[in-house]
Design a protein around this motif. Structure first.
Motif, PDB file in Angstrom:
ATOM      1  N   VAL A   1      -5.959   0.119   4.472  1.00 16.25           N
ATOM      2  CA  VAL A   1      -7.103   0.920   4.948  1.00 16.25           C
ATOM      3  C   VAL A   1      -7.608   1.636   3.806  1.00 16.25           C
ATOM      4  O   VAL A   1      -6.871   2.161   3.198  1.00 16.25           O
ATOM      5  CB  VAL A   1      -6.342   1.800   6.184  1.00 16.25           C
TER       6      VAL A   1
ATOM      7  N   THR B   1      -0.771  11.236   3.709  1.00 18.99           N
ATOM      8  CA  THR B   1      -2.422  10.914   3.838  1.00 18.99           C
ATOM      9  C   THR B   1      -2.886  10.320   5.006  1.00 18.99           C
ATOM     10  O   THR B   1      -2.192   9.914   5.807  1.00 18.99           O
ATOM     11  CB  THR B   1      -2.781   9.634   2.538  1.00 18.99           C
TER      12      THR B   1
ATOM     13  N   ALA C   1       1.049  -1.112   0.032  1.00 20.74           N
ATOM     14  CA  ALA C   1       0.028   0.051  -0.019  1.00 20.74           C
ATOM     15  C   ALA C   1       1.101   1.378   0.047  1.00 20.74           C
ATOM     16  O   ALA C   1       1.981   1.196   0.578  1.00 20.74           O
ATOM     17  CB  ALA C   1      -1.012   0.015   1.208  1.00 20.74           C
TER      18      ALA C   1
ATOM     19  N   ASN D   1      -1.270   7.895   7.515  1.00 21.76           N
ATOM     20  CA  ASN D   1      -0.974   8.428   9.113  1.00 21.76           C
ATOM     21  C   ASN D   1      -1.536   7.434   9.893  1.00 21.76           C
ATOM     22  O   ASN D   1      -0.975   7.030  10.759  1.00 21.76           O
ATOM     23  CB  ASN D   1      -1.689   9.765   9.055  1.00 21.76           C
TER      24      ASN D   1
ATOM     25  N   GLY E   1       8.926   1.909   4.145  1.00 15.30           N
ATOM     26  CA  GLY E   1       7.511   0.929   4.406  1.00 15.30           C
ATOM     27  C   GLY E   1       6.999   0.809   2.947  1.00 15.30           C
ATOM     28  O   GLY E   1       6.214  -0.118   2.690  1.00 15.30           O
TER      29      GLY E   1
ATOM     30  N   GLY F   1       2.626  11.065  14.596  1.00 15.73           N
ATOM     31  CA  GLY F   1       2.523  11.866  15.567  1.00 15.73           C
ATOM     32  C   GLY F   1       2.708  13.340  14.880  1.00 15.73           C
ATOM     33  O   GLY F   1       2.078  13.677  14.043  1.00 15.73           O
TER      34      GLY F   1
ATOM     35  N   GLY G   1       0.619   5.725   0.146  1.00 15.07           N
ATOM     36  CA  GLY G   1      -0.171   6.851   0.146  1.00 15.07           C
ATOM     37  C   GLY G   1       0.484   8.013  -0.602  1.00 15.07           C
ATOM     38  O   GLY G   1       0.788   7.589  -1.718  1.00 15.07           O
ATOM     39  N   ALA G   2       1.136   8.891   0.257  1.00 16.08           N
ATOM     40  CA  ALA G   2       1.783  10.020  -0.423  1.00 16.08           C
ATOM     41  C   ALA G   2       3.310   9.753  -0.709  1.00 16.08           C
ATOM     42  O   ALA G   2       3.970  10.430  -1.251  1.00 16.08           O
ATOM     43  CB  ALA G   2       1.674  11.277   0.161  1.00 16.08           C
ATOM     44  N   GLY G   3       3.869   8.600  -0.107  1.00 15.71           N
ATOM     45  CA  GLY G   3       4.903   8.048  -0.208  1.00 15.71           C
ATOM     46  C   GLY G   3       6.010   9.017   0.782  1.00 15.71           C
ATOM     47  O   GLY G   3       7.424   9.231   0.419  1.00 15.71           O
ATOM     48  N   THR G   4       5.697   9.742   1.773  1.00 18.02           N
ATOM     49  CA  THR G   4       6.586  10.550   2.649  1.00 18.02           C
ATOM     50  C   THR G   4       7.304   9.706   3.849  1.00 18.02           C
ATOM     51  O   THR G   4       7.962  10.151   4.787  1.00 18.02           O
ATOM     52  CB  THR G   4       5.704  11.743   3.287  1.00 18.02           C
ATOM     53  N   GLY G   5       6.752   8.627   3.875  1.00 21.39           N
ATOM     54  CA  GLY G   5       7.240   7.584   4.760  1.00 21.39           C
ATOM     55  C   GLY G   5       8.726   7.512   5.065  1.00 21.39           C
ATOM     56  O   GLY G   5       9.519   7.618   3.855  1.00 21.39           O
TER      57      GLY G   5
ATOM     58  N   ALA H   1       4.448  16.751  10.610  1.00 17.46           N
ATOM     59  CA  ALA H   1       4.966  17.878   9.873  1.00 17.46           C
ATOM     60  C   ALA H   1       4.887  17.797   8.511  1.00 17.46           C
ATOM     61  O   ALA H   1       4.796  18.657   7.579  1.00 17.46           O
ATOM     62  CB  ALA H   1       6.579  18.017  10.038  1.00 17.46           C
ATOM     63  N   SER H   2       4.551  16.503   7.831  1.00 19.48           N
ATOM     64  CA  SER H   2       4.532  16.192   6.479  1.00 19.48           C
ATOM     65  C   SER H   2       2.946  16.467   6.227  1.00 19.48           C
ATOM     66  O   SER H   2       2.699  15.947   4.951  1.00 19.48           O
ATOM     67  CB  SER H   2       4.872  14.740   6.200  1.00 19.48           C
TER      68      SER H   2
ATOM     69  N   THR I   1       1.087   4.378   9.833  1.00 24.39           N
ATOM     70  CA  THR I   1       2.385   4.523  10.707  1.00 24.39           C
ATOM     71  C   THR I   1       1.801   5.319  12.088  1.00 24.39           C
ATOM     72  O   THR I   1       3.079   5.209  12.787  1.00 24.39           O
ATOM     73  CB  THR I   1       3.279   5.811   9.985  1.00 24.39           C
TER      74      THR I   1
ATOM     75  N   GLU J   1       7.676   7.618  16.043  1.00 21.89           N
ATOM     76  CA  GLU J   1       6.458   7.925  15.331  1.00 21.89           C
ATOM     77  C   GLU J   1       6.725   7.594  13.692  1.00 21.89           C
ATOM     78  O   GLU J   1       5.527   7.492  13.166  1.00 21.89           O
ATOM     79  CB  GLU J   1       6.021   9.446  15.565  1.00 21.89           C
TER      80      GLU J   1
ATOM     81  N   GLY K   1       0.941  -1.433   6.636  1.00 19.33           N
ATOM     82  CA  GLY K   1       0.218  -2.010   5.758  1.00 19.33           C
ATOM     83  C   GLY K   1       0.745  -3.435   5.452  1.00 19.33           C
ATOM     84  O   GLY K   1       0.404  -4.102   4.684  1.00 19.33           O
TER      85      GLY K   1
HETATM   86  C1  LIG Z   1       9.517  16.529   5.798  1.00 20.02           C
HETATM   87  C2  LIG Z   1       8.616  15.073   6.619  1.00 20.02           C
HETATM   88  C3  LIG Z   1       8.190  15.371   7.883  1.00 20.02           C
HETATM   89  C4  LIG Z   1       7.648  14.480   8.504  1.00 20.02           C
HETATM   90  N1  LIG Z   1       7.201  14.668   9.844  1.00 20.02           N
HETATM   91  C5  LIG Z   1       6.302  13.716  10.485  1.00 20.02           C
HETATM   92  C6  LIG Z   1       6.043  13.972  11.752  1.00 20.02           C
HETATM   93  O1  LIG Z   1       6.004  14.833  12.270  1.00 20.02           O
HETATM   94  N2  LIG Z   1       5.321  12.791  12.287  1.00 20.02           N
HETATM   95  C7  LIG Z   1       5.361  11.595  11.744  1.00 20.02           C
HETATM   96  O2  LIG Z   1       4.819  10.615  12.468  1.00 20.02           O
HETATM   97  N3  LIG Z   1       5.655  11.234  10.821  1.00 20.02           N
HETATM   98  C8  LIG Z   1       6.359  12.236   9.961  1.00 20.02           C
HETATM   99  N4  LIG Z   1       6.833  12.083   8.621  1.00 20.02           N
HETATM  100  C9  LIG Z   1       6.760  10.809   8.343  1.00 20.02           C
HETATM  101  C10 LIG Z   1       5.557  10.477   7.404  1.00 20.02           C
HETATM  102  O3  LIG Z   1       5.024  11.602   6.564  1.00 20.02           O
HETATM  103  C11 LIG Z   1       4.498   9.666   7.995  1.00 20.02           C
HETATM  104  O4  LIG Z   1       4.953   8.442   8.247  1.00 20.02           O
HETATM  105  C12 LIG Z   1       3.146   9.476   7.183  1.00 20.02           C
HETATM  106  O5  LIG Z   1       2.170   9.180   8.087  1.00 20.02           O
HETATM  107  C13 LIG Z   1       3.273   8.926   5.979  1.00 20.02           C
HETATM  108  O6  LIG Z   1       1.985   8.992   5.286  1.00 20.02           O
HETATM  109  P1  LIG Z   1       2.134   8.797   3.752  1.00 20.02           P
HETATM  110  O7  LIG Z   1       0.688   8.969   3.215  1.00 20.02           O
HETATM  111  O8  LIG Z   1       3.197   9.527   2.898  1.00 20.02           O
HETATM  112  O9  LIG Z   1       2.260   7.237   3.566  1.00 20.02           O
HETATM  113  P2  LIG Z   1       3.377   6.376   2.830  1.00 20.02           P
HETATM  114  O10 LIG Z   1       4.735   6.781   2.874  1.00 20.02           O
HETATM  115  O11 LIG Z   1       2.747   6.197   1.384  1.00 20.02           O
HETATM  116  O12 LIG Z   1       3.323   4.921   3.504  1.00 20.02           O
HETATM  117  C14 LIG Z   1       4.041   4.614   4.800  1.00 20.02           C
HETATM  118  C15 LIG Z   1       3.607   3.261   5.295  1.00 20.02           C
HETATM  119  O13 LIG Z   1       2.210   3.305   5.362  1.00 20.02           O
HETATM  120  C16 LIG Z   1       1.746   2.340   4.623  1.00 20.02           C
HETATM  121  N5  LIG Z   1       0.534   2.737   4.037  1.00 20.02           N
HETATM  122  C17 LIG Z   1       0.287   3.927   3.234  1.00 20.02           C
HETATM  123  N6  LIG Z   1      -1.177   3.852   3.068  1.00 20.02           N
HETATM  124  C18 LIG Z   1      -1.612   2.981   3.639  1.00 20.02           C
HETATM  125  C19 LIG Z   1      -3.244   2.525   3.628  1.00 20.02           C
HETATM  126  N7  LIG Z   1      -3.966   3.223   3.012  1.00 20.02           N
HETATM  127  N8  LIG Z   1      -3.256   1.346   4.138  1.00 20.02           N
HETATM  128  C20 LIG Z   1      -2.394   0.237   4.738  1.00 20.02           C
HETATM  129  N9  LIG Z   1      -1.217   0.909   4.672  1.00 20.02           N
HETATM  130  C21 LIG Z   1      -0.839   2.046   4.155  1.00 20.02           C
HETATM  131  C22 LIG Z   1       2.903   2.009   3.248  1.00 20.02           C
HETATM  132  O14 LIG Z   1       2.822   0.413   3.073  1.00 20.02           O
HETATM  133  C23 LIG Z   1       4.025   2.247   4.317  1.00 20.02           C
HETATM  134  O15 LIG Z   1       4.267   1.035   5.181  1.00 20.02           O
HETATM  135  C24 LIG Z   1       7.451  13.023   8.094  1.00 20.02           C
HETATM  136  C25 LIG Z   1       8.023  12.829   6.694  1.00 20.02           C
HETATM  137  C26 LIG Z   1       8.569  13.819   6.021  1.00 20.02           C
HETATM  138  C27 LIG Z   1       9.186  13.626   4.569  1.00 20.02           C
END
Ligand SMILES: Cc1cc2nc3c(=O)[nH]c(=O)nc-3n(C[C@H](O)[C@H](O)[C@H](O)COP(=O)(O)OP(=O)(O)OC[C@H]3O[C@@H](n4cnc5c(N)ncnc54)[C@H](O)[C@@H]3O)c2cc1C
Lengths: 383, 458
Positions: free
Chosen positions: B203, B139, B68, B143, B78, B149, B70-74, B133-134, B146, B413, B198
């Motif tokens: 989700v 997404t 899975a 959120n 992951g 927080g 989302g935005a790939g900011t993990g 912060a992301s 992961t 987090e 994931g």
């Molecule tokens: C500049 C920056 C600042 C950040 N600040 C914070 C912060 O303050 N706090 C914090 O906690 N994190 C922070 N992060 C980390 C990241 O943004 C978080 O982990 C965020 O929740 C990931 O969301 P995403 O949509 O990008 O998920 P993705 O990176 O796409 O995926 C993250 C993980 O979740 C899984 N996943 C994604 N969507 C789903 C779904 N719908 N169902 C099941 N699994 C799924 C993926 O397989 C992967 O394992 C930051 C990252 C960056 C680049």
């Protein structure tokens, strides 16, 4: 105490986790059930087990391992009573903000296993929200732990969430670490009489937009609530009573009480009763002590409608609703539950809605099979 | 030319919603953890929960991993397809279904960016508390996956405290809905799914709890000579029973970066800055603010700035919000770590981080959610220089080991992903990992959901 509800052949009292593990391992080999016993206050929770087995008392696992007051955490064995926990924390002006019945008997492990909560869950949640570390012995006699001692932890699956509310079906909880909170400076309750259910819903809907921050929103109806401490009897003309609780700094609480009065005045509530700190202990105990036979969960907005229906089906019932959370506790007027109640609950929106796999039941079964393959732990307590 | 898997996926989702050209797949070879890369075999863009379920079922038939995204900011890899497979983008499933104030919840699809929900809620009197912060990109589904927080977790908790229900596609392609009424009748499956990265299910929809907007705020910024003075202040505030909405610490290194980039006018010898905010009914804030200012001064703050207007508050927060981005000006590449210790060990861990940086010749600057004991050391390096990369990785590893030694954890987090999987054995006993493996098997017996993540192979 309801210990005698369990079909116990004997009760043993292990001195530590290793002895708990030994006892469960023996039972695993023999294939006989084990019934963990904390303070014995909630052993009638869930279905009643019927198969004879060994009672496993956690009474000797009663040590406070580490109260890291500055870190706002405490690590303790599962048999410590809630009263002792509260005393320990109070010495540092801290608390676990969870309302629990019979605190001198109830143990931390039992409270975690039942995910207990009370009126103040509106702001503070349930014990699930405070459990950051857990150790337990599974149905094969293997000890395992989850979480840790830090307040924020994203490493691995959240075994704390899994164990909280598992009713001892996945493991005998032996030790927990809890996040704690500072004691509030003061608190207050604002109480009004509610003439009818339409008014109840109007008041509750308005509370969604209140400027204040309530910690509890309680709706009480039925004979059990006619008499209570401090307030005097409920008015003849009332259908229910609404209680809104506040906690915080002196100035803050004083302002919130005044603000809510203003908000209520606009809804025609003339002179609510205000109960202040000195008398509040009694009130919280009274609100937490309700003995209900049934807990129903709906969305908050469906609470009043369902209460109205419930009282039509059983006019003698008493009801306590944590109305802001959609939690309805029911004391039926007789031991027979009117069969129409379950369909009324379903009509109001059940606990789990099913699309293609029955409400996660398959996953739950699969988890239980893996933690307790022979069904040693609390056999018969849940499906 | 196309594999049977891709053909089957195209049949279900339509040609345009299945990406399989190698040139396009390259864009999905990593998330914000860029150290390891591998492209997936295909990327799909389902438009509904049903389509996600179909994709999972098809992948299962073909024995392909499902990842899975989302935005790939993990930040922990992951989304990395360690064993190839199909990346399922949730970004097309991104409607806000309902904002239900009476029930204090919102119903949103997994692909909704956090900020989109925040904007939709503006003016309602309610907000969704988790604000990583992301938030501009990440997404709600990500959120949830992961257990994200952010700066406000000290008072408001992390994502798991704000999820009332989820709709999730399990490994066998079935769709399950949990919640949104409180108190699961049985096990708390929602609590397991949140933070499972994931590996337990995909989700597709989330019922989030809404939190009332605070009536008022008081923001402060204090400058200290040393990190110890700053952490001492944090301890005093906590000991006084005050729970600020946020308590963010920045050390000398990050201040230099911010100063270089934006010229806030911090004194050059500033050793640490705390940004502290309390919120709630106005009536209670004056006193809290006074006491906090007093604690800052007593612990040796040289300057305490108190925001008097909303604009000043924004300015005051700006230096914290811009901090991580400012690092980009110092270094071609950087790497945000995530560790957590019991809060009282903050001075120790920050001291050790500095030593570890020196030892490995890596510049490390720090921001921390100080109230939670959560440090985010930022390691600076040049991605083009393999030696620098290796040194940064080694330093990162060592500082996480130090977190474990302090009784903490390797992530507060960001999660485990692939980046931290090697630490699971050190953080947990074999029996603990066995318990987690059972959960995974119970949810996903065939193991096709995001394999190679969270749990080390046993
Ligand atoms: C500049 C920056 C600042 C950040 N600040 C914070 C912060 O303050 N706090 C914090 O906690 N994190 C922070 N992060 C980390 C990241 O943004 C978080 O982990 C965020 O929740 C990931 O969301 P995403 O949509 O990008 O998920 P993705 O990176 O796409 O995926 C993250 C993980 O979740 C899984 N996943 C994604 N969507 C789903 C779904 N719908 N169902 C099941 N699994 C799924 C993926 O397989 C992967 O394992 C930051 C990252 C960056 C680049």
């Amino acid at each position: 105490m309801t210990t005698h509800n369990l079909p116990l052949t004997e009760t043993i009292t292990p001195a530590d986790q290793a002895e708990v593990a030994d006892a469960v391992r023996d039972a695993y080999r023999a294939g006989t059930p084990v019934y963990p016993i904390g303070g014995g206050t909630s052993l009638d929770y869930g279905a009643r087990p019927t198969e004879p087995g060994v009672g496993l008392s956690l009474a000797k696992l009663n040590r406070v391992i580490d109260h890291a007051a500055q870190d706002m955490t405490i690590t303790l064995e599962a048999g410590v009573t809630m009263a002792e926990l509260a005393e320990r924390l109070a010495a540092e002006r801290q608390r676990l903000p969870i309302d629990v019945q019979l605190v001198r008997l109830a143990t931390v492990g039992g409270v975690v296993a039942t995910n207990s909560s009370g009126p103040r869950r509106y702001a503070h949640g349930t014990i699930r929200d405070y459990l950051i570390g857990v150790s337990a012995v599974d149905g094969r006699g293997t000890a395992f732990s989850g979480g840790g001692r830090v307040v924020k932890n994203a490493a691995g699956y959240n075994l704390c969430r899994l164990m909280a509310g598992s009713l001892g079906t996945l493991g005998v909880i032996t030790q927990v670490t809890l996040m704690v909170r500072p004691m509030p400076e003061t608190s207050a309750l604002v109480i009004c009489e509610v003439p009818d259910f339409d008014s109840a819903e109007r008041l509750l809907a308005r509370l969604v937009h209140t400027q204040t921050l309530p910690v509890a929103v309680e709706l009480l109806a039925g004979p059990a609530w006619q008499e209570g401490p401090v307030m005097g009897p409920m008015l003849e003309s009332s259908t229910a009573r609404l209680l809104v609780g506040f906690e915080g700094g002196e100035a803050e609480v004083e302002w919130m009480v005044g603000q809510l009065r203003n908000e209520w005045r606009d809804l025609g509530v003339a002179s609510p009763l205000i109960v202040l700190a000195a008398e509040l202990g009694l009130m919280w105990d009274w609100l937490t002590g309700f003995s209900a036979g049934l807990q129903i969960n709906v969305l908050p907005g469906a609470t009043v409608g369902l209460i109205e229906t419930l009282l039509r089906l059983d006019p003698g019932a008493s009801i306590q609703a944590h109305a802001g959370n959609g939690v309805i506790l029911v004391q039926l007027s007789s031991s027979e539950m009117p069969p129409t109640i379950s369909s009324a609950v379903a009509n109001a929106g059940g606990k789990m809605v099913v699309l293609s796999c029955p409400d996660g039941a398959a996953v739950i079964r699969a988890i239980k099979d893996r933690f307790d393959p022979k069904g040693v732990l609390n056999r018969g307590r849940t499906a | 030319m196309h594999s049977p898997l891709v053909k089957e996926l195209r049949k279900r989702l339509g040609h345009q919603n299945v990406i399989s050209a190698p040139s396009e797949l390259a864009a999905y070879d990593c998330d914000a953890f860029t150290v390891e890369r591998r492209p997936p075999d295909a990327v799909v863009l389902p438009g509904s929960t049903r389509q996600v379920a179909q994709v999972v079922a098809v992948c299962r038939q073909h024995g392909a991993p499902v990842i899975a995204r989302g935005a790939g900011t993990g930040l922990v890899g992951g989304c990395l397809p360690v064993r190839g497979g199909v990346v399922v983008m949730l970004t097309r499933i991104s409607r806000i279904i309902e904002i239900d104030l009476r029930n204090r919840m919102a119903v949103v699809e997994a692909g909704v960016p956090n900020i989109k929900l925040a904007r939709a809620l503006a003016g309602t009197g309610y907000h969704y508390a988790p604000d990583p912060a992301s938030e501009g990109a990440s997404t709600i589904g990500g959120n949830v996956a992961t257990n994200a927080g952010g700066p406000h977790t000290l008072k408001y908790g992390v994502t798991v405290n704000h999820v009332l229900g989820v709709e999730v596609v399990l490994g066998d392609g079935s769709i399950v809905r949990l919640g949104p009424v409180e108190d699961p009748a049985e096990l708390d499956l929602i609590g397991l799914l949140v933070g499972s990265e994931g590996t337990l299910g995909i989700v597709t929809r989330v019922w989030v709890r809404l939190t009332p907007d605070p009536q008022d705020y008081r923001a402060m910024r204090a400058i200290f000579d040393t990190v110890d003075d700053a952490t001492e202040t944090v301890s005093r505030i906590i000991a006084a029973g005050i729970i600020p909405a946020a308590m963010e610490l920045m050390d000398r290194g990050i201040l230099a970066a911010v100063e270089e980039a934006f010229h806030f006018g911090f004194p050059p010898d500033a050793g640490a800055v705390l940004v502290i905010e309390v919120d709630g009914p106005t009536a209670g804030l004056e006193k809290q603010q006074q006491r906090i200012v007093e604690f800052c001064r007593n612990s040796g703050a040289k300057e305490v700035l108190q925001a008097a207007t909303a604009h000043e508050r924004e300015l005051l927060w700006k230096c914290r919000k811009l901090a991580v981005g400012a690092v980009g000006r110092l270094s071609p590449s950087y790497f945000i770590q995530d560790g957590v210790v019991p809060r009282t060990r903050l001075p120790h861990i920050l001291r050790r981080i500095a030593e570890i940086g020196q030892k490995h010749r890596v510049r490390i600057v720090n921001v921390a959610h100080a109230g939670d004991g959560n440090v985010h050391p930022i390691l600076l390096f040049d991605e083009r220089d393999r030696q620098q990369v290796d040194r940064a990785l080694a330093a990162g590893r060592e500082l996480l080991e130090e977190c474990i030694r302090c009784g903490g954890s390797v992530t507060a987090e960001h999660g485990i992903g692939v980046e931290k999987i090697e630490f699971m054995n050190r953080l947990f006993a074999p029996e603990d990992l066995e318990a987690m493996n059972r959960i995974r098997q119970a949810f996903d017996p065939t193991g096709w959901l995001n394999p190679g993540k969270v749990l080390p192979v046993t």
